[in-house]
Design an enzyme around this catalytic site. Structure first.
Site, PDB file in Angstrom:
ATOM      1  N   LYS A 213      -0.507   4.215   8.308  1.00 24.31           N
ATOM      2  CA  LYS A 213      -0.625   2.806   7.924  1.00 24.31           C
ATOM      3  C   LYS A 213       0.377   1.926   8.679  1.00 24.31           C
ATOM      4  CE  LYS A 213      -2.192   4.028   3.232  1.00 24.31           C
ATOM      5  NZ  LYS A 213      -3.521   3.410   3.030  1.00 24.31           N
TER       6      LYS A 213
ATOM      7  N   LYS B 255       0.866  -1.185   0.000  1.00 23.21           N
ATOM      8  CA  LYS B 255       0.000   0.000   0.000  1.00 23.21           C
ATOM      9  C   LYS B 255       0.895   1.225   0.000  1.00 23.21           C
ATOM     10  CE  LYS B 255      -1.765  -1.653   3.893  1.00 23.21           C
ATOM     11  NZ  LYS B 255      -3.208  -1.573   3.884  1.00 23.21           N
ATOM     12  N   ARG B 256       0.293   2.407  -0.227  1.00 27.41           N
ATOM     13  CA  ARG B 256       1.084   3.632  -0.132  1.00 27.41           C
ATOM     14  C   ARG B 256       1.779   3.709   1.227  1.00 27.41           C
ATOM     15  NH1 ARG B 256       0.522   7.657  -4.163  1.00 27.41           N
ATOM     16  NH2 ARG B 256       1.969   8.776  -2.827  1.00 27.41           N
TER      17      ARG B 256
ATOM     18  N   LYS C  35      -8.863  -7.418  -1.449  1.00 24.05           N
ATOM     19  CA  LYS C  35      -8.246  -8.193  -2.536  1.00 24.05           C
ATOM     20  C   LYS C  35      -7.450  -9.361  -1.974  1.00 24.05           C
ATOM     21  CE  LYS C  35      -8.094  -3.866  -4.942  1.00 24.05           C
ATOM     22  NZ  LYS C  35      -7.328  -2.613  -5.046  1.00 24.05           N
TER      23      LYS C  35
HETATM   24  C1  26Q Z   1      -5.085  16.273  -2.153  1.00 27.02           C
HETATM   25  C2  26Q Z   1      -4.594  17.553  -2.349  1.00 27.02           C
HETATM   26  C3  26Q Z   1      -3.392  17.779  -3.012  1.00 27.02           C
HETATM   27  C4  26Q Z   1      -2.686  16.701  -3.506  1.00 27.02           C
HETATM   28  C5  26Q Z   1      -3.182  15.411  -3.316  1.00 27.02           C
HETATM   29  C6  26Q Z   1      -4.364  15.202  -2.640  1.00 27.02           C
HETATM   30  C7  26Q Z   1      -4.872  13.833  -2.438  1.00 27.02           C
HETATM   31  C8  26Q Z   1      -4.762  12.891  -3.444  1.00 27.02           C
HETATM   32  C9  26Q Z   1      -5.221  11.599  -3.246  1.00 27.02           C
HETATM   33  C10 26Q Z   1      -5.475  13.457  -1.250  1.00 27.02           C
HETATM   34  C11 26Q Z   1      -5.932  12.163  -1.068  1.00 27.02           C
HETATM   35  C12 26Q Z   1      -5.820  11.225  -2.072  1.00 27.02           C
HETATM   36  C13 26Q Z   1      -6.239   9.828  -1.945  1.00 27.02           C
HETATM   37  C14 26Q Z   1      -6.945   9.337  -0.960  1.00 27.02           C
HETATM   38  C15 26Q Z   1      -7.218   7.896  -0.879  1.00 27.02           C
HETATM   39  O1  26Q Z   1      -6.745   7.109  -1.684  1.00 27.02           O
HETATM   40  N1  26Q Z   1      -8.006   7.441   0.117  1.00 27.02           N
HETATM   41  C16 26Q Z   1      -8.289   6.020   0.270  1.00 27.02           C
HETATM   42  O2  26Q Z   1      -9.514   5.768  -0.381  1.00 27.02           O
HETATM   43  C17 26Q Z   1      -9.785   4.386  -0.414  1.00 27.02           C
HETATM   44  C18 26Q Z   1     -11.029   4.179  -1.233  1.00 27.02           C
HETATM   45  O3  26Q Z   1     -12.147   4.630  -0.535  1.00 27.02           O
HETATM   46  C19 26Q Z   1      -9.917   3.824   0.981  1.00 27.02           C
HETATM   47  O4  26Q Z   1     -10.076   2.425   0.899  1.00 27.02           O
HETATM   48  C20 26Q Z   1      -8.680   4.142   1.815  1.00 27.02           C
HETATM   49  O5  26Q Z   1      -8.883   3.742   3.159  1.00 27.02           O
HETATM   50  C21 26Q Z   1      -8.379   5.625   1.740  1.00 27.02           C
HETATM   51  O6  26Q Z   1      -7.152   5.913   2.390  1.00 27.02           O
END
Ligand code: 26Q
Length: 806
Positions: free
Chosen positions: A549, A543-544, A655
């Protein structure tokens, strides 16, 4: 498209010759990939035209899914499976002396997303098509997707991802579909029709449409993902160009075209960078204009807009849609404020994907004034109306008014999540716990005011990609046991329970998983040079990389295990391979440091004689959809160890369990619901729950006290902090350890003891391979609930109110 290999090969050969200009006998693996894609593309196009015509004819109510990210991965195998000719294609390429896996590997991943959020959007589009919903996805056609990760000297290095360099076989450019997107400028009051304000933008960018077609499985329906590319209007180029000022012309063109250039990395600390705001507005405005234009074409009027269309905001990234809809209805179509506001709130719905307050996006008012002056006016009015309502609801409670305000007076800044909440008819979280915490924390005031709008829809994953396609060995075995219907009805997996006591079946299940582990072992050897034993317990966290985490907790266990086996080398240690993968946002120093620590520990442990045959630590570089497709089917243990209350849902947890991994985890996100479905006896749960975390924090948690109580913790942190794994730079992890002992924001030290105990239970369980395999099969049988089809059907029925149209 022929489902017979010989016929399919005939067609493939003519494509190779006539379209790609390649002699079939000399076709490379890349040629074969492109030839097959061309065949599939034609089929997709035909089906898409039919689906679209049917929706127009029936005037179907549509749903539009707006998302900054779509993490699609490869499409060839998935598309051929949807068209029912994957087996024939696999055989056809064999006639050209190529392996099907190698041909697939020629396709670049479409990695237009960071992680969970983007992959969820891709799974949902596939489910929408499979369920026959009239649905459109809308996003950005990033020229560069998620960066590629390599490791140099144990550290992450990022490389650009030019996924479009050789063209995409799946794209359909729509040169006629182009919307104008304004930025900056000024607002003239009362100059428009009905004295509406007129916005005179300073610059106008073109949004050009590119469609990716999304086939449904076992249906003829094909859905659309419309991605926008930014382009400079030709006129702009020409002025400077004609004056001979080529440098200025180029700079000007760049300023327009950089909007869709590159995906922003997710470090959950949005800094309010202007280009990000421009991206958000660019794709949101283009999408809304597109929806209105298509609606007008079909219906000739706008008053039935909300009756015919649903628009979903996947996270607050497209929340500016609230103001954009208001602007278009009022300024361009002459609506009154109350009419436009009612319509907007009937059109929009919003899913939140994160709880951490610091991750919720806000924009400085000053920036909005400069980039989107008309939108700021609209937002200010919404803010005023809401403030009045809040004052009536909670008279005299100034703290509450400030907390719930749309514009945070500090800054001042606009809270985009509040904008999304105010403008939507439904707001939902992505797991039961997340929905509850949203109502109790970040949106508590809104939920108290109007509880009926808040709910949750637990995430799900595509059974096609995440079982049928990535794990053919297991898929075939399941087919033998319960037939093939589970691909579209994942609840059918419950039928596997009847096989739990069939020793021969469980043995075949274990053998299929073992083959997957050998496949992963080969990838590990190829990517990292590390030889791992496929009989050892594959302990996986992919995961990221984020502090919440808690990859660090995982690494601390590895250190403890290594120290223990050195202290007792003659003891009977159950062999284990710990596998980590994930990317760190480039600006996230602590996440990068965790990757480095993993490599430093791996270097020491993997070369230690006492650890040989007992413990290996592997970091697999460049985790993405395609690598996940190899990892998921090969994991014995799925680590889901986020601090309770921080992971909104998780989808990797689904998954892994769907493919037969047992979960080692905390009571967080959807892992709680996985427990309810597969049974606690088949999992290894540990640590504080969300209430326990809140209580511990309320007491004022002191990590150093924990250190004094637990010598194992002290030993592990001492080794890391004094440079046992970084002898060339002993102080490398001093800061990291220091932060853990001073602050420990994610309570790693609090859960450490309980985590070690849970890890011991996994060792004991793995010593009984038949019992383990039986528990793994029981896990698979309980995972039906986590299908993306179930999740999308729930959205369709309860939130979007759209029905399958065939
Ligand atoms: C916001 C502002 C500026 C730059 C980037 C962002 C940004 C980009 C991506 C903020 C958040 C995200 C991604 C969030 C994310 O992936 N959340 C995940 O979503 C999944 C699907 O619902 C969940 O299963 C995860 O728990 C959750 O971490």
């Amino acid at each position: 498209m022929p489902s017979h290999a010989a016929r399919l090969d005939e067609e493939l050969q003519s494509r190779l010759r006539d379209e790609l200009g390649v002699a079939p006998g000399r076709a490379s693996r890349g040629d074969l990939m492109r030839g097959l894609a061309a065949l599939a593309r034609q089929q997709l196009a035909r089906r898409w035209v039919a689906s679209d015509a049917a929706d127009r004819r029936t005037r179907a109510r549509r749903v539009h899914f707006l998302c900054m990210e779509f993490l699609i991965g490869r499409s060839l195998a998935n598309t051929l499976a949807a068209l029912g000719c994957e087996d024939a294609a696999a055989q056809a390429v064999q006639r050209h002396a190529a392996a099907w896996e190698d041909v697939q590997a020629e396709e670049a991943d479409a990695a237009l997303g960071n992680g969970g959020l983007g992959r969820l959007a891709a799974c949902y589009l596939e489910s929408m098509a499979t369920l026959g919903l009239p649905a459109w996805g809308y996003g950005i056609r990033y020229e560069y997707g998620m960066f590629a990760q390599t490791i140099q000297d144990g550290q992450q290095v990022e490389h650009p991802d030019p996924w479009l360099e050789d063209g995409s076989p799946w794209e359909f450019p729509r040169p006629d579909v182009c919307h104008r997107i304004g930025f900056g400028g000024r607002v003239e009051q009362g100059a428009g029709p009905g004295r509406a304000p007129v916005w005179h933008p300073q610059t106008v960018v073109h949004a050009k449409a590119y469609d990716l077609l999304i086939p449904g499985h076992a249906t003829e329906r094909v859905g659309t993902l419309r991605l926008w590319r930014s382009a400079a209007p030709a006129l702009i180029d020409l002025q400077a160009f004609n004056l001979g000022d080529y440098a200025r012309a180029a700079a000007c063109k760049n300023a327009y075209e950089n909007i869709s250039w590159v995906l922003y990395p997710d470090d959950r600390t949005p800094e309010g960078r202007e280009l990000r705001l421009r991206q958000e507005y660019f794709f949101t405005s283009a999408s809304i204009q597109d929806i209105l234009a298509r609606h007008l074409e079909e219906h000739g009027r706008l008053d039935n807009l909300a009756a015919q269309q649903a628009i979903h905001l996947n996270d607050s990234h497209p929340a500016i849609a609230v103001a954009e809809l208001m602007r278009l209805l009022i300024d361009e179509h002459g609506w009154s404020w109350p009419g436009a506001w009612a319509q907007t709130r009937q059109l929009l719905s919003y899913t939140n994907h994160t709880l951490m307050p610091e991750a919720l996006e806000t924009w400085p008012v000053e920036l909005l004034a400069r980039v989107l002056p008309r939108h700021l006016e609209i937002i200010t009015r919404i803010h005023q109306d809401w403030t009045q309502e809040a004052r009536l609801a909670w008279p005299g409670d100034a703290a509450r008014h400030a907390r719930a305000a749309l514009i945070d007076a500090e800054g001042p800044r606009v809270r985009m999540a509040h904008l999304a909440v105010l403008g939507s008819h439904h707001v939902n979280g992505v797991s039961a716990l997340h929905g509850k915490l949203l109502r109790e924390t970040v949106f508590a005031d809104f939920a108290a005011h109007d509880p009926s709008r808040f709910s949750h829809v637990t995430n799900g994953v595509s059974p096609r990609r995440w079982l049928a396609q990535c794990n053919p060995a297991l898929a075939q075995l399941i087919d033998e046991a319960i037939g093939p219907a589970w691909r579209r009805d994942l609840d059918a997996l419950i039928g596997l329970r009847a096989w739990l006591d069939d020793g021969a079946f469980v043995a075949r299940f274990a053998a299929a998983r073992q083959a997957n582990k050998r496949r992963l072992a080969a990838v590990i050897a190829h990517e990292t040079g590390i030889a791992v034993d496929a009989a050892s317990l594959f302990d996986v966290q992919v995961k990221r990389i984020h502090e919440y985490k808690r990859q660090l907790l995982n690494l601390m266990h590895v250190v403890w295990r290594w120290q223990s086996l050195r202290a007792a080398p003659q003891a009977d240690w159950a062999p284990r391979t710990v596998i980590l993968a994930g990317k760190a946002a480039s600006g996230y120093a602590m996440a990068r440091q965790i990757i480095r620590l993993a490599h430093d520990i791996a270097r020491v442990v993997n070369s230690d004689a006492d650890a040989a045959g007992r413990l290996r630590l592997v970091f697999l570089p460049n985790y993405g959809v395609s690598l996940a497709e190899v990892v998921m089917p090969a994991a014995d243990l799925s680590q889901q160890i986020s601090l309770a209350g921080t992971e909104a849902s998780g989808t990797g947890n689904m998954k892994l369990a769907l493919n037969g991994a047992l979960t080692l985890g905390t009571a967080d996100g959807a892992t709680i619901e996985i427990r309810d479905c597969v049974g606690e006896e088949n999992m290894f749960l540990f640590g504080l729950d969300a209430d326990g975390v809140a209580a511990r924090r309320a007491q004022g948690y002191a990590p150093r006290e924990q250190l004094a109580r637990d010598p194992r913790l002290a030993g592990v942190l001492e080794a890391i902090g004094t440079g046992v794994f970084s002898p060339e730079e002993p102080g490398r992890y001093l800061m990291l350890v220091d932060q853990l002992l001073r602050e420990d924001a994610y309570l790693v030290t609090a859960d450490f003891g309980s985590y070690l105990q849970a890890q011991e239970r996994t060792d004991e369980a793995y010593r009984m391979p038949e019992a383990w395999a039986r528990r793994a099969l029981a896990t698979v049988s309980g995972m039906g609930h986590f299908s993306a089809d179930r999740a999308v059907a729930e959205y369709a029925r309860r939130i979007w109110r759209v029905r399958p149209s065939g």
